[in-house]
Write a protein that holds these residues in place. Structure first.
Motif, PDB file in Angstrom:
ATOM      1  N   VAL A 193      -0.356   4.858  12.902  1.00 60.59           N
ATOM      2  CA  VAL A 193      -0.329   4.295  11.550  1.00 60.59           C
ATOM      3  C   VAL A 193      -1.438   3.269  11.417  1.00 60.59           C
ATOM      4  O   VAL A 193      -1.655   2.452  12.315  1.00 60.59           O
ATOM      5  CB  VAL A 193       1.036   3.614  11.270  1.00 60.59           C
ATOM      6  N   SER A 194      -2.159   3.304  10.306  1.00 65.75           N
ATOM      7  CA  SER A 194      -3.115   2.241   9.992  1.00 65.75           C
ATOM      8  C   SER A 194      -2.806   1.706   8.603  1.00 65.75           C
ATOM      9  O   SER A 194      -2.398   2.440   7.719  1.00 65.75           O
ATOM     10  CB  SER A 194      -4.559   2.757  10.047  1.00 65.75           C
ATOM     11  N   GLY A 195      -2.995   0.425   8.405  1.00 67.30           N
ATOM     12  CA  GLY A 195      -2.693  -0.202   7.124  1.00 67.30           C
ATOM     13  C   GLY A 195      -1.981  -1.536   7.366  1.00 67.30           C
ATOM     14  O   GLY A 195      -1.991  -2.046   8.485  1.00 67.30           O
ATOM     15  N   PRO A 196      -1.374  -2.111   6.319  1.00 68.42           N
ATOM     16  CA  PRO A 196      -1.113  -1.563   4.989  1.00 68.42           C
ATOM     17  C   PRO A 196      -2.260  -1.804   4.000  1.00 68.42           C
ATOM     18  O   PRO A 196      -3.117  -2.653   4.228  1.00 68.42           O
ATOM     19  CB  PRO A 196       0.127  -2.343   4.546  1.00 68.42           C
ATOM     20  N   ARG A 197      -2.208  -1.048   2.898  1.00 74.04           N
ATOM     21  CA  ARG A 197      -3.181  -1.196   1.823  1.00 74.04           C
ATOM     22  C   ARG A 197      -2.463  -1.055   0.479  1.00 74.04           C
ATOM     23  O   ARG A 197      -1.404  -0.455   0.382  1.00 74.04           O
ATOM     24  CB  ARG A 197      -4.268  -0.111   1.924  1.00 74.04           C
ATOM     25  N   GLY A 198      -3.092  -1.579  -0.562  1.00 72.17           N
ATOM     26  CA  GLY A 198      -2.608  -1.378  -1.916  1.00 72.17           C
ATOM     27  C   GLY A 198      -1.266  -2.024  -2.195  1.00 72.17           C
ATOM     28  O   GLY A 198      -0.847  -2.976  -1.537  1.00 72.17           O
ATOM     29  N   GLY A 199      -0.575  -1.477  -3.198  1.00 75.05           N
ATOM     30  CA  GLY A 199       0.718  -2.010  -3.618  1.00 75.05           C
ATOM     31  C   GLY A 199       0.638  -2.658  -4.991  1.00 75.05           C
ATOM     32  O   GLY A 199      -0.442  -2.954  -5.508  1.00 75.05           O
ATOM     33  N   LEU A 200       1.800  -2.883  -5.579  1.00 76.40           N
ATOM     34  CA  LEU A 200       1.877  -3.424  -6.934  1.00 76.40           C
ATOM     35  C   LEU A 200       1.489  -4.891  -6.972  1.00 76.40           C
ATOM     36  O   LEU A 200       1.968  -5.695  -6.175  1.00 76.40           O
ATOM     37  CB  LEU A 200       3.296  -3.255  -7.476  1.00 76.40           C
ATOM     38  N   VAL A 201       0.613  -5.234  -7.919  1.00 79.16           N
ATOM     39  CA  VAL A 201       0.257  -6.626  -8.203  1.00 79.16           C
ATOM     40  C   VAL A 201       0.639  -6.906  -9.653  1.00 79.16           C
ATOM     41  O   VAL A 201       0.085  -6.289 -10.568  1.00 79.16           O
ATOM     42  CB  VAL A 201      -1.242  -6.889  -7.988  1.00 79.16           C
TER      43      VAL A 201
END
Length: 353
Positions: A211-219
């Protein structure tokens, strides 16, 4: 960066845990690395010398390096030296004696470039959420310092094997993350073709991934406003994760497009949520998106709100344009990202984050 140099990520998670414990026990303890203003020429030369010594010993004797310098550590030290050179780290000589604090510098420095690391994980549970949706639950010691990402954030999953040396990986939203038990869940939509979909259809407990990340998501720029959530199967996990992290008082308007009636899921009851399940035209899958048409024709609140939209790139673009031009949304309040695109493999949309 070490991953790109061929160092097995499993070899340095124990070291990372040790460094974390040291810093928790003694916050003033300083480690040279990406967080330091510079790394000295002395350390760089030391790493290079240890790497050279390790390679020569291996070539001469045809066996692992002696016990005084384990092969794993020698590889790690050598890779560190090479990574620092590749990264173009600013170097400046300084005395070796320990300092209570790093000296002030008058020169401009450039930090190491950020490279997301791979975290080895193991499948511990496989659930059939619907006929075409598999929930894969993974865990691993590598998740010990995984950050609590924003709702709807995504990671990239890599299969353990490779295709002619190229890792097979795809991006997926995190459905659930339990920091205490280090368990992470993904909902993967099954479809014809695609290595990850084929793997998910036959996934077993014990399978290994990275697994790589995390990225993004709600702002949310305006937490008090209402929220529009829209997406197809690829965005379903993110939509559910966002709904789980919003307060019950939040007014939600949710649009989810699926291919079959059997893919409609039962969401937890919410007093202020309007959920619309949409079925694509099975006989004409290439026609205009049902989701776009439904949003365009649906009554929505007149006051300014926020929006999170994910799915096929072309459809997402049309919905975003509609919200900005015809619904009066502010550009900074609309998050719209293409998770996939018709005719492209492993499509990457910079708007995803």
């Amino acid at each position: 960066m070490l991953e790109e140099l061929g160092v097995n990520p499993a070899h340095h998670f124990a070291f990372a845990r040790l460094m974390k414990l040291i810093q928790e026990h003694n916050p003033d303890f300083e480690l040279l690395g990406p967080g330091s203003p510079f790394i000295s020429q002395n350390e760089l030369e030391l790493l290079g010398a240890l790497s050279s010594f390790s390679r020569k010993k291996s070539q001469v004797h045809g066996k692992p390096t002696p016990a005084e310098l384990p092969e794993v550590m020698a590889t790690l030290l050598g890779a560190c030296g090479m990574a620092l050179r590749i990264g173009g780290v600013i170097m400046k000589s300084r005395p070796i004696p320990a300092l209570t604090s790093l000296p002030d510098m008058e020169v401009t420095t450039r930090p190491l470039r950020h490279h997301a690391r791979l975290r080895p994980v193991k499948v511990v549970e496989v659930l059939e959420v619907s006929p075409l949706l598999r929930r894969i639950v993974v865990t691993g010691v590598s998740l010990f310092d995984y950050p609590d990402g924003r709702p709807g954030h995504w990671v990239k999953l890599f299969l353990e094997g490779s295709n002619e040396g190229v890792p097979v990986g795809r991006a997926y939203s995190v459905r659930e993350w339990d920091a205490e038990s280090r368990r992470m869940a993904f909902d993967i939509a099954l479809h014809c073709g695609g290595p990850m979909s084929q793997w998910a259809a036959n996934a077993r407990v014990g399978d290994r991934l990275s697994v790589s990340g995390p990225r993004g998501g709600l702002v949310e720029n305006n937490a008090g406003s209402w929220l529009l959530l829209a997406g197809d199967e690829s965005a379903l996990a993110a939509i559910q994760a966002i709904m789980a992290r919003t307060t019950p008082e939040k007014e939600l308007h949710v649009f989810v497009e699926v291919s079959k009636e059997s893919e409609i899921l039962e969401f937890p009851a919410r007093p202020n949520a309007v959920i619309r399940w949409l079925l694509r035209d099975a006989e004409n899958p290439e026609t205009a998106s049902t989701m776009y048409e439904a949003i365009r024709c649906s009554p929505l609140p007149n006051q300014s709100g926020g929006a999170w939209v994910g799915g096929e790139s072309g459809v997402v673009k049309k919905i975003r344009q509609h919200l900005l031009r015809e619904r009066g949304f502010n550009a900074e309040d609309v998050q719209a990202a293409g998770f996939w695109k018709k005719g492209e493999v492993d499509f990457k949309d910079l708007a995803v984050g």
